[in-house]
Design a protein around this motif. Sequence first.
Motif, PDB file in Angstrom:
ATOM      1  N   LEU A  11       0.202   0.976 -11.703  1.00  0.00           N
ATOM      2  CA  LEU A  11       1.004   0.167 -10.776  1.00  0.00           C
ATOM      3  C   LEU A  11       1.672  -0.975 -11.532  1.00  0.00           C
ATOM      4  CD1 LEU A  11      -1.185  -0.212  -7.544  1.00  0.00           C
ATOM      5  CD2 LEU A  11       1.080   0.824  -7.704  1.00  0.00           C
TER       6      LEU A  11
ATOM      7  N   PHE B  37      -6.146   4.461  -3.381  1.00  0.00           N
ATOM      8  CA  PHE B  37      -6.356   3.021  -3.555  1.00  0.00           C
ATOM      9  C   PHE B  37      -7.054   2.423  -2.346  1.00  0.00           C
ATOM     10  CE2 PHE B  37      -2.871   3.852  -6.421  1.00  0.00           C
ATOM     11  CZ  PHE B  37      -3.189   3.082  -7.528  1.00  0.00           C
TER      12      PHE B  37
ATOM     13  N   PHE C 219      -8.109  -1.564  -1.174  1.00  0.00           N
ATOM     14  CA  PHE C 219      -8.034  -2.977  -1.533  1.00  0.00           C
ATOM     15  C   PHE C 219      -8.984  -3.792  -0.673  1.00  0.00           C
ATOM     16  CE2 PHE C 219      -3.844  -1.111  -2.387  1.00  0.00           C
ATOM     17  CZ  PHE C 219      -3.792  -1.309  -3.755  1.00  0.00           C
TER      18      PHE C 219
ATOM     19  N   MET D 213      -4.279   9.652  -7.151  1.00  0.00           N
ATOM     20  CA  MET D 213      -4.959   8.367  -7.043  1.00  0.00           C
ATOM     21  C   MET D 213      -5.059   7.905  -5.601  1.00  0.00           C
ATOM     22  SD  MET D 213      -3.672   6.004 -10.138  1.00  0.00           S
ATOM     23  CE  MET D 213      -3.941   6.474 -11.838  1.00  0.00           C
TER      24      MET D 213
ATOM     25  N   ARG E 108       0.570   9.180  -8.759  1.00  0.00           N
ATOM     26  CA  ARG E 108      -0.290   8.342  -7.916  1.00  0.00           C
ATOM     27  C   ARG E 108      -0.484   8.975  -6.541  1.00  0.00           C
ATOM     28  NH1 ARG E 108       2.457   3.764 -10.108  1.00  0.00           N
ATOM     29  NH2 ARG E 108       3.764   3.629  -8.250  1.00  0.00           N
ATOM     30  N   ASN E 109       0.606   9.507  -6.008  1.00  0.00           N
ATOM     31  CA  ASN E 109       0.500  10.115  -4.680  1.00  0.00           C
ATOM     32  C   ASN E 109      -0.491  11.283  -4.682  1.00  0.00           C
ATOM     33  OD1 ASN E 109       1.941  12.395  -2.641  1.00  0.00           O
ATOM     34  ND2 ASN E 109       1.679  10.336  -1.808  1.00  0.00           N
TER      35      ASN E 109
ATOM     36  N   LYS F 218       4.424  11.860   2.526  1.00  0.00           N
ATOM     37  CA  LYS F 218       5.356  11.754   1.398  1.00  0.00           C
ATOM     38  C   LYS F 218       5.780  13.146   0.933  1.00  0.00           C
ATOM     39  CE  LYS F 218       7.572  10.082  -2.171  1.00  0.00           C
ATOM     40  NZ  LYS F 218       8.954   9.685  -1.946  1.00  0.00           N
TER      41      LYS F 218
ATOM     42  N   TYR G 115      -5.140  -2.608 -12.039  1.00  0.00           N
ATOM     43  CA  TYR G 115      -3.740  -2.263 -11.770  1.00  0.00           C
ATOM     44  C   TYR G 115      -3.075  -1.682 -13.009  1.00  0.00           C
ATOM     45  CZ  TYR G 115      -4.445  -5.180  -7.598  1.00  0.00           C
ATOM     46  OH  TYR G 115      -4.910  -5.704  -6.437  1.00  0.00           O
TER      47      TYR G 115
ATOM     48  N   HIS H  21       7.522  -6.143  -5.539  1.00  0.00           N
ATOM     49  CA  HIS H  21       6.663  -5.321  -6.367  1.00  0.00           C
ATOM     50  C   HIS H  21       5.269  -5.282  -5.753  1.00  0.00           C
ATOM     51  CE1 HIS H  21       4.775  -3.636  -9.898  1.00  0.00           C
ATOM     52  NE2 HIS H  21       5.993  -3.305 -10.289  1.00  0.00           N
ATOM     53  N   PRO H  22       4.688  -4.099  -5.637  1.00  0.00           N
ATOM     54  CA  PRO H  22       3.404  -4.002  -4.935  1.00  0.00           C
ATOM     55  C   PRO H  22       2.336  -4.917  -5.527  1.00  0.00           C
ATOM     56  CG  PRO H  22       3.921  -1.973  -6.114  1.00  0.00           C
ATOM     57  CD  PRO H  22       5.171  -2.782  -6.071  1.00  0.00           C
ATOM     58  N   ILE H  23       2.334  -5.021  -6.851  1.00  0.00           N
ATOM     59  CA  ILE H  23       1.301  -5.835  -7.487  1.00  0.00           C
ATOM     60  C   ILE H  23       1.459  -7.309  -7.122  1.00  0.00           C
ATOM     61  CG2 ILE H  23       0.498  -6.674  -9.716  1.00  0.00           C
ATOM     62  CD1 ILE H  23      -0.377  -3.860  -8.893  1.00  0.00           C
TER      63      ILE H  23
ATOM     64  N   TYR I  20      -4.872  -3.064   4.998  1.00  0.00           N
ATOM     65  CA  TYR I  20      -3.439  -2.734   5.060  1.00  0.00           C
ATOM     66  C   TYR I  20      -3.152  -1.454   5.818  1.00  0.00           C
ATOM     67  CZ  TYR I  20      -3.038  -6.261   1.416  1.00  0.00           C
ATOM     68  OH  TYR I  20      -3.094  -7.410   0.704  1.00  0.00           O
TER      69      TYR I  20
ATOM     70  N   HIS J  74       5.091   7.753  -9.586  1.00  0.00           N
ATOM     71  CA  HIS J  74       4.897   7.763  -8.136  1.00  0.00           C
ATOM     72  C   HIS J  74       4.221   9.038  -7.690  1.00  0.00           C
ATOM     73  CE1 HIS J  74       7.949   4.450  -7.641  1.00  0.00           C
ATOM     74  NE2 HIS J  74       7.032   4.121  -6.758  1.00  0.00           N
TER      75      HIS J  74
ATOM     76  N   ILE K 209       0.842  -1.201   0.000  1.00  0.00           N
ATOM     77  CA  ILE K 209       0.000   0.000   0.000  1.00  0.00           C
ATOM     78  C   ILE K 209       0.874   1.247   0.000  1.00  0.00           C
ATOM     79  CG2 ILE K 209      -0.308   0.296   2.502  1.00  0.00           C
ATOM     80  CD1 ILE K 209      -3.192   0.641   0.202  1.00  0.00           C
ATOM     81  N   LEU K 210       1.987   1.193   0.720  1.00  0.00           N
ATOM     82  CA  LEU K 210       2.887   2.347   0.708  1.00  0.00           C
ATOM     83  C   LEU K 210       3.376   2.610  -0.711  1.00  0.00           C
ATOM     84  CD1 LEU K 210       5.026   1.767   3.935  1.00  0.00           C
ATOM     85  CD2 LEU K 210       3.314   3.539   3.529  1.00  0.00           C
ATOM     86  N   ARG K 211       3.765   1.527  -1.381  1.00  0.00           N
ATOM     87  CA  ARG K 211       4.233   1.697  -2.753  1.00  0.00           C
ATOM     88  C   ARG K 211       3.135   2.249  -3.635  1.00  0.00           C
ATOM     89  NH1 ARG K 211       8.745  -0.937  -4.442  1.00  0.00           N
ATOM     90  NH2 ARG K 211       8.400   0.418  -6.228  1.00  0.00           N
ATOM     91  N   SER K 212       1.890   1.764  -3.445  1.00  0.00           N
ATOM     92  CA  SER K 212       0.835   2.193  -4.359  1.00  0.00           C
ATOM     93  C   SER K 212       0.408   3.636  -4.094  1.00  0.00           C
ATOM     94  CB  SER K 212      -0.361   1.242  -4.275  1.00  0.00           C
ATOM     95  OG  SER K 212      -0.881   1.235  -2.972  1.00  0.00           O
ATOM     96  N   ILE K 213       0.577   4.123  -2.874  1.00  0.00           N
ATOM     97  CA  ILE K 213       0.193   5.519  -2.655  1.00  0.00           C
ATOM     98  C   ILE K 213       1.352   6.478  -2.876  1.00  0.00           C
ATOM     99  CG2 ILE K 213      -1.717   4.992  -1.086  1.00  0.00           C
ATOM    100  CD1 ILE K 213       0.019   5.481   1.238  1.00  0.00           C
ATOM    101  N   GLY K 214       2.372   6.029  -3.576  1.00  0.00           N
ATOM    102  CA  GLY K 214       3.369   6.983  -4.048  1.00  0.00           C
ATOM    103  C   GLY K 214       4.699   6.934  -3.328  1.00  0.00           C
ATOM    104  N   PHE K 215       4.854   6.030  -2.358  1.00  0.00           N
ATOM    105  CA  PHE K 215       6.175   5.893  -1.749  1.00  0.00           C
ATOM    106  C   PHE K 215       7.040   5.022  -2.648  1.00  0.00           C
ATOM    107  CE2 PHE K 215       3.575   7.257   1.749  1.00  0.00           C
ATOM    108  CZ  PHE K 215       4.396   8.121   2.425  1.00  0.00           C
ATOM    109  N   GLU K 216       8.299   5.433  -2.791  1.00  0.00           N
ATOM    110  CA  GLU K 216       9.165   4.753  -3.750  1.00  0.00           C
ATOM    111  C   GLU K 216       9.984   3.668  -3.065  1.00  0.00           C
ATOM    112  OE1 GLU K 216      11.274   8.063  -5.790  1.00  0.00           O
ATOM    113  OE2 GLU K 216       9.583   9.106  -4.883  1.00  0.00           O
TER     114      GLU K 216
END
Lengths: 416, 223
Positions: free
Chosen positions: B53, B86, B88, B84, B80-81, B109, B48, A406-408, B92, B77, A313-320
């Motif tokens: 993603l 998300f 699920f 978007m 998305r930040n 971020k 996705y 990988h987040p996916i 999480y 990134h 989730i961190l990766r998907s919300i824009g954390f690298e």
Amino acid sequence: MFYLAIRQLLARPRQTLLALLGITFGSAAFLILSGMMLGFREYLIQRLINTTAHISIKAEEPTIGEHSLDADFFPDSLVKWIVPPVVHNEPPHIEYPQGWFDRLDADPNVLAYAPQIITQVMVNRGKLTRSIILIGVEAQKQVQATDVQDDMTSGNFMDLDKGGFQVIIGESLAQKLGIHVDDMLNIVEIGGRVIPAKVAGFFNTGMSQVDDVTAYAPIHYAQQANQTLGQVGQIIVKLKDITLARTLADQWATMSREKVQSWDEANANFFQVFAMQDMIRYILSFVVLMIAAFGIYNILNMMILQKRGEIAILRSIGFEALDIIQLFLSQGLLLGFIGGILGLVLGTLVCLYVQSITFATGVSITRINHMLIAWHVKYYVLGFLLAFVSGLVAGYLPARSASKMHPIDILRSEGG
Amino acid sequence: MGFNAQKIVKSFGNPPTVVLKEISLDVADGEFVAITGRSGSGKSTLLYSLSTLDPLTSGTLLLDGQDTATLSQKDLHRFRNLNMGFVFQFHYLLPELNCEENVLFPARKTDRHEELRSHAVQLMEDFEIGHIRKKLSGQISGGERQRVAIARAMVMKPKYLLADEPTGNLDSISGEKVLSIFERVNQKNGTTVIMVTHDQGYAHRARRRIGLVDGRIDFDERT
Ligand SMILES: Nc1ncnc2c1ncn2[C@@H]1O[C@H](COP(=O)(O)OP(=O)(O)O)[C@@H](O)[C@H]1O
Ligand SMILES: [Mg+2]
């Protein structure tokens, strides 16, 4: 991310504490081991420097073997001696001491030097007789070239120069012979002649193997006892800069027939022991820290497995990926950092405590009555670095593997 | 603006299994789209892919008119930040943080968490989770967790809200609440919502339904 890292550490107080303890003990162990080993070592080296001359110039033992003279007497022949030639029985002495004196006087690196003759004699007092080593010295020069004056417990070393046959003996030897200052004792010369000598004072180097069997006397009396009038057995040299000892000794050795040794060469066996101690110290600390680092590594690895979804989730919300590395690496670093600091504090406390322990004197071979600790910034820096680096490595490996997830893939495997 | 997908293909493995088979699809700003289909039909994969993603195997995807192939990872990134949110099937939430901190986490971020705090509180009030702001995720119910997760998705005021089976783990009452939040977000804020679900009831709450069968669009209907 640092904020989350701290929260994650605080959320698992037991794990965090355990990891911290490991690192703390590791760096503390290093500090304590270093402090104790090197504290004693520095003392020992200091004693060695003081009791061993910076440089000693000794006469080579004459070595004449069965065939050493063959070529001189019977060139080009195979010789079988009926009575083989042996070394003629003269104590070793420096061939031309005045040459050395001139050279040493002229050398700007030399602070002082003292000629000596060393001989084995018997001392006798009443019914007690002991074999001792008599060192013939010129008191003035001996005092300049060594710390012998500091070791005096009664009397003055310079009294040896006042004339008459006087001796200064080890305090423990005096006790064994039941002698007081100004008492007389008998020196039995090589030929068997007995000369009375006055005891002018005692010394105590702290090393019983010296104090039990050593006496100083004016050099000409020792030469007499030795029947080597005018000869010098060795010259000990004090340098302005002790670090030059090895270089100068090597230089002088090439220019002379004598055996020239620096203090560290003379004590080479000690340095072998030191090297071994160092190895043990590093291996021990390394093992402790390895265990601690492995603990951190495990904790972080487990955490990452549990937190796959959160990482996704961190990766998907824009954390690298870099943020994820930061998150876990900073936990390892934090543990290393805090553990390192705590370790230094703990190590310091233990060292202070150890230093304050006193034990009865006289039992030990040394004069010190408490444990010696070396306090060096170097060991603090090293101890801290060891802790920090183990935190770094233990944090980096899991952090990198987390960042590569990988987040996916995570979401799919979690049943998304 | 919005999503503009042209013949997107997604395949996995070697030999490749093609999961998305040349799907072309436009989603305009402000739409509420439900993606439905059987399990394994490619719904998640499509979501996705649209979200960037997951990179495409082939085809083009324009986001707000920009070809995503021309954007760097860093740009993606950032996009998305900022744009978007998300949600699920699983929430999480970060268990070490309380609900409010979880909601505000995306804002960290870009260091905007203080600035957006009152917005986060408002969102939580709107989603009827204001009273659990200071609680940890372990201390609240599943429905509440999912609503915290939605608040987290909405905290950056995104243009797009992407949800993969957001009601999959919830009882019907909690599921209902999630759906009404989506409707409200879509109507009040004009947020584009794309929601994957295999629940026909929830799908019919959306104004547009896209049915997937075996990696192809089977139907695309509006109400
Ligand atoms: N990483 C992958 N490797 C191989 N096959 C995959 C992978 N991800 C998804 N699939 C396959 O793609 C198909 C569609 O998956 P998915 O999009 O998750 O379906 P849905 O969400 O509709 O249930 C499934 O048959 C799945 O097995
Ligand atoms: Mg799915």
